[in-house]
Design an enzyme around this catalytic site. Structure first.
Site, PDB file in Angstrom:
ATOM      1  CB  SER A  75     -48.024  35.003 -24.184  1.00  0.00           C
ATOM      2  OG  SER A  75     -48.683  33.804 -23.883  1.00  0.00           O
ATOM      3  N   GLY A  76     -47.155  32.917 -26.730  1.00  0.00           N
ATOM      4  CA  GLY A  76     -47.632  32.264 -27.941  1.00  0.00           C
ATOM      5  C   GLY A  76     -46.680  32.340 -29.114  1.00  0.00           C
ATOM      6  CB  THR A  80     -42.808  26.497 -24.202  1.00  0.00           C
ATOM      7  OG1 THR A  80     -43.135  27.466 -23.197  1.00  0.00           O
ATOM      8  CG2 THR A  80     -42.787  25.118 -23.577  1.00  0.00           C
ATOM      9  CG  ASN A 131     -49.093  29.954 -25.565  1.00  0.00           C
ATOM     10  OD1 ASN A 131     -49.358  28.933 -26.195  1.00  0.00           O
ATOM     11  ND2 ASN A 131     -47.912  30.169 -25.044  1.00  0.00           N
ATOM     12  CB  SER A 134     -49.387  30.545 -21.552  1.00  0.00           C
ATOM     13  OG  SER A 134     -48.706  31.663 -21.033  1.00  0.00           O
ATOM     14  CB  SER A 135     -44.069  29.221 -19.613  1.00  0.00           C
ATOM     15  OG  SER A 135     -43.678  28.195 -20.482  1.00  0.00           O
ATOM     16  N   GLY A 318     -42.798  36.821 -21.614  1.00  0.00           N
ATOM     17  CA  GLY A 318     -42.630  37.974 -22.480  1.00  0.00           C
ATOM     18  C   GLY A 318     -43.213  39.211 -21.815  1.00  0.00           C
ATOM     19  CD  GLU A 320     -47.645  38.579 -18.599  1.00  0.00           C
ATOM     20  OE1 GLU A 320     -47.592  37.355 -18.826  1.00  0.00           O
ATOM     21  OE2 GLU A 320     -48.134  39.049 -17.555  1.00  0.00           O
TER      22      GLU A 320
END
Length: 551
Positions: A75-76, A80, A131, A134-135, A318, A320
Site C-alpha cells: 500500500s502506497g 493506482t 496511503n 489506498s484502493s 498488496g 497485508e
C-alpha cells in the site's frame, strides 16, 4: 538523486514511488517516443515500455495474443497511479492512430474509459495510515481492442470491497473518499458521472443514499435514548426514503420464524442494535458500489462483435500484515499467494529462455514453493477455507476457541501453520511467502457468513428512492434455495471462485509484471531507505538461488 524511478529486474519492471510530481515523465511526447521507438526495450526503463511491449504483442498476434499487466506492491507504492498511466497510454496510443472513425467517436470512447477511474477511486479508495489514496478493493480492467488494435471499449471486474470501512475505520484513517467529496468540492467525480451517463436525477439519488448512511452512522443505542437520537433516525429515514418507525423497529427488534408458524418479535440487545445498524450501512454501500460497476461496464463495454483481443490491467491489494488481522487480510494474502506462484513460474521461465537464447550454461533454479501454504488455505476437503465454511453451515453460535481447536486437530501437520501457545486470544499463524501473519479467529465466522437480517431487506425494498429500491428489488430477503432451505454463500467461497476465474484469465494471457516499491514508509519525496527497499523487493522476488545476472 538522479531522479530515475524505473529499472528492470529480469523480465519485471521495478517502479519506485517518488512521492512528488515529476514534470514531463508521462507527457504525450514521452508516450509518442516509446510508441514510435524501433526497439522500446533499448530505451530507458519506463512503464510505457511494458505498455508498448504488450500492445505490440497484440499487433503481431503473438500467442497468447491477449495480454495481462499485473501491477503489484504494498500500500502506497504507487499501484493506482501506475494503472492510471497504463490506461492513459492505451487510451491515447490505441485511439490516436484511428483513421477509420471520426475523432469525436474516438475521444468519446477514450473519455468514457478514463472517466471510470475517478468514480471507482471516489467510491472504492480511502485515506489510510500508509496511503492517502489506498484502493480498498481489487480490480481487473480489460481494455478491448478491435482487429485494427484500436480501443473500442473496456470492462471492469472488482474483488472484495472493504465494505466494513463504511461502518467504522481504524484510528486516524478515513471513510471512502466520496463521503468527503460530497461535503467539499467534487467536480471531477460529477463530471465523470455525466460523461458516463449518470444524469443529474440519478446523481441526486446516489447522494441522498450517501447522506442517509452518514446520518445512520450518527445513530447510537442506549437504554434511555438522548434527545439527539430521534433527529438522526428521522434524518436517516428521510434520506433513505423509508418509514422512520419501520427503520427504528428493524434496528431494535429481531423477527423469529419457525416454519409456517406466526412470527415472534424479540428485542435486540444494545450491542445487537449496533451490529444491525452497521449491517444496514454495509449492505447498502456494497450494493451501491456494485451498481456503479455494472453501470460503468454498460457504458464503456463494447459489443462482443466489435472487439477480438484485450489487454488486462490487474491492480490488487498488496500483502497485508497488521497488529490485528482477520478474514479480510486472510483473503487478501491468499490472493497474493496465488499471484506469487504465477509470478515465480513466469519469472523463472522467462529467465531460463533468456539463458538459452544467449547460449549460457545454467541449471534449474531452486525456489521457494508456496504450494504448501496454498494447500493450507484452499485445500479440499481439509483447509482453512473449507473448515471455515463448514463451521458457518452449522446452526449454532460461533465459538472462536472451539474453531481454533478444530484447526489444530485437522491442520497441525501442515508446516505453514503454527500457533502461539502463550496467546490468550484464539488465533492461527500462517507462514506466507512474504512472512508470518497471525489471524484473529474472533468474529471470523460471522464475517464469513455476512448475514443480513431479512427485515432490513424488506425495509429497503419499500424505499421510495428509485435507485435504492432498484438495488434490492430482486433480492431474496431469506435467501432460500429451491427446496426451501436457507442457502449460505460465504464470503470466502465467493472470493475463491472469483479468484479462480481471474487466475484462468491470467494463465491464458501473456503476463507482464510491474513491481511498485515504496522507498520509505513516511511517503517523503525523493527519500530512499535502503533497508526498506531490500525488504519490499525481496517479498516479490523471493528465490532460494537467483543468478546475479538477474539483478
Amino acid at each position: 538523486m538522479a531522479k530515475v524511478f524505473y529499472t528492470h529486474a529480469g523480465c519485471t519492471l521495478v517502479a519506485l514511488n517518488p512521492f512528488q510530481p515529476v514534470p514531463d515523465l508521462y507527457s504525450l511526447d514521452v508516450m509518442k517516443e516509446y510508441h514510435c521507438a524501433p526497439q522500446p526495450q533499448e530505451s530507458k526503463p519506463h512503464i510505457f515500455i511494458v505498455a508498448e511491449e504488450a500492445y505490440r504483442n497484440v499487433q503481431g498476434q503473438v500467442e497468447p495474443v491477449n495480454q495481462s499487466l499485473v501491477v503489484s506492491g504494498e500500500s502506497g507504492a504507487g499501484k493506482t497511479w501506475t494503472s492510471r498511466c497504463l490506461m492513459k497510454y492505451y487510451a491515447t496510443v490505441a485511439a490516436s492512430s484511428s483513421l477509420m472513425k471520426s475523432q469525436d467517436t474516438v475521444e468519446r470512447i477514450e473519455k468514457r474509459v478514463l472517466d471510470s477511474n475517478p468514480i471507482m477511486e471516489a467510491f472504492g479508495n480511502a485515506c489510510t495510515l500508509r496511503n492517502s489514496n489506498s484502493s480498498r478493493f481489487g480490480k481487473y480492467i480489460q481494455l478491448q481492442l478491435n482487429r485494427s488494435q484500436l480501443l473500442v471499449g473496456a470492462s471492469v471486474q472488482t474483488y472484495l470491497l472493504e465494505k466494513t470501512r463504511v461502518a467504522g475505520q481504524p484510528a486516524n484513517e478515513r471513510n471512502f473518499h466520496i463521503f468527503y467529496q460530497a461535503k467539499d468540492c467534487f467536480d471531477e467525480t460529477v463530471e465523470a458521472m455525466v460523461h458516463l451517463g449518470i444524469n443529474a436525477e440519478k446523481q441526486g439519488h446516489i447522494f441522498r443514499i450517501l447522506a442517509g448512511l452518514l446520518q445512520l452512522g450518527n445513530v447510537t443505542f442506549c437504554s434511555a435514548m438522548d434527545e439527539s437520537q430521534p433527529y438522526f433516525m428521522h434524518r436517516c429515514a428521510s434520506l433513505l426514503c423509508v418509514p422512520v418507525e419501520e427503520l427504528q423497529t428493524c434496528l431494535r427488534v429481531r423477527t423469529l420464524r419457525a416454519g409456517k408458524q406466526s412470527a415472534l418479535f424479540k428485542p435486540c440487545s444494545l450491542a445487537d442494535c449496533s451490529v444491525r445498524r452497521d449491517c444496514l450501512a454495509k449492505v447498502v454501500y456494497a450494493q451501491l458500489f456494485e451498481w456503479l460497476v455494472t453501470f460503468i461496464n454498460d457504458s464503456i463495454c463494447a459489443d462482443n462483435s466489435t472487439w477480438c483481443n484485450f489487454i488486462g490491467l490487474l491492480d490488487v491489494y498488496g500483502f497485508e500484515c497488521f497488529q490485528f488481522n482477520n478474514l479480510e487480510q486472510l483473503c487478501i494474502n491468499y490472493a497474493n499467494e496465488k499471484l506469487q506462484q504465477h509470478f515465480v513460474a513466469h519469472y523463472l521461465k522467462a529467465q531460463q529462455e533468456e539463458y538459452v537464447s544467449e547460449g549460457l550454461e545454467w541449471s534449474f533454479v531452486k525456489y521457494q514453493d508456496n504450494q504448501g501454504c496454498l494447500d493450507l488455505i484452499e485445500g479440499i476437503p481439509i483447509g482453512v477455507f473449507s473448515l471455515l465454511n463448514e463451521e458457518c453451515l452449522l446452526n449454532r453460535a460461533s465459538d472462536a476457541k472451539q474453531f481454533r481447536v478444530r484447526l489444530e486437530k485437522e491442520l497441525s501437520d501442515n508446516g505453514s501453520m503454527s500457533w502461539d501457545k502463550f496467546s490468550k486470544q484464539p488465533h492461527f499463524t500462517v507462514a506466507h511467502y512474504a512472512g508470518k501473519v497471525s489471524y484473529q479467529i474472533e468474529g471470523m465466522m460471522e464475517k464469513n457468513k455476512d448475514p443480513v437480517p431479512p427485515e432490513l431487506i424488506h425495509l429497503l425494498q419499500k424505499s421510495e428512492n428509485p435507485l435504492l429500491h432498484q438495488l434490492f428489488a430482486d433480492r431474496d430477503p431469506v435467501g432460500q434455495g429451491t427446496r426451501g432451505l436457507r442457502q449460505v454463500v460465504t464470503v470466502v467461497s465467493k472470493f475463491k471462485n472469483s479468484l479462480e476465474n481471474l487466475m484462468k484469465i491470467l494463465h491464458s494471457t501473456t503476463p507482464h509484471y510491474t513491481r511498485c516499491i515504496k522507498p520509505n514508509t513516511d511517503c517523503r519525496p525523493l527519500t530512499f531507505k535502503k533497508e526498506e527497499f531490500h525488504t519490499a523487493l525481496w517479498t516479490d522476488f523471493q528465490l532460494d538461488t537467483v543468478s546475479s545476472r538477474s539483478w
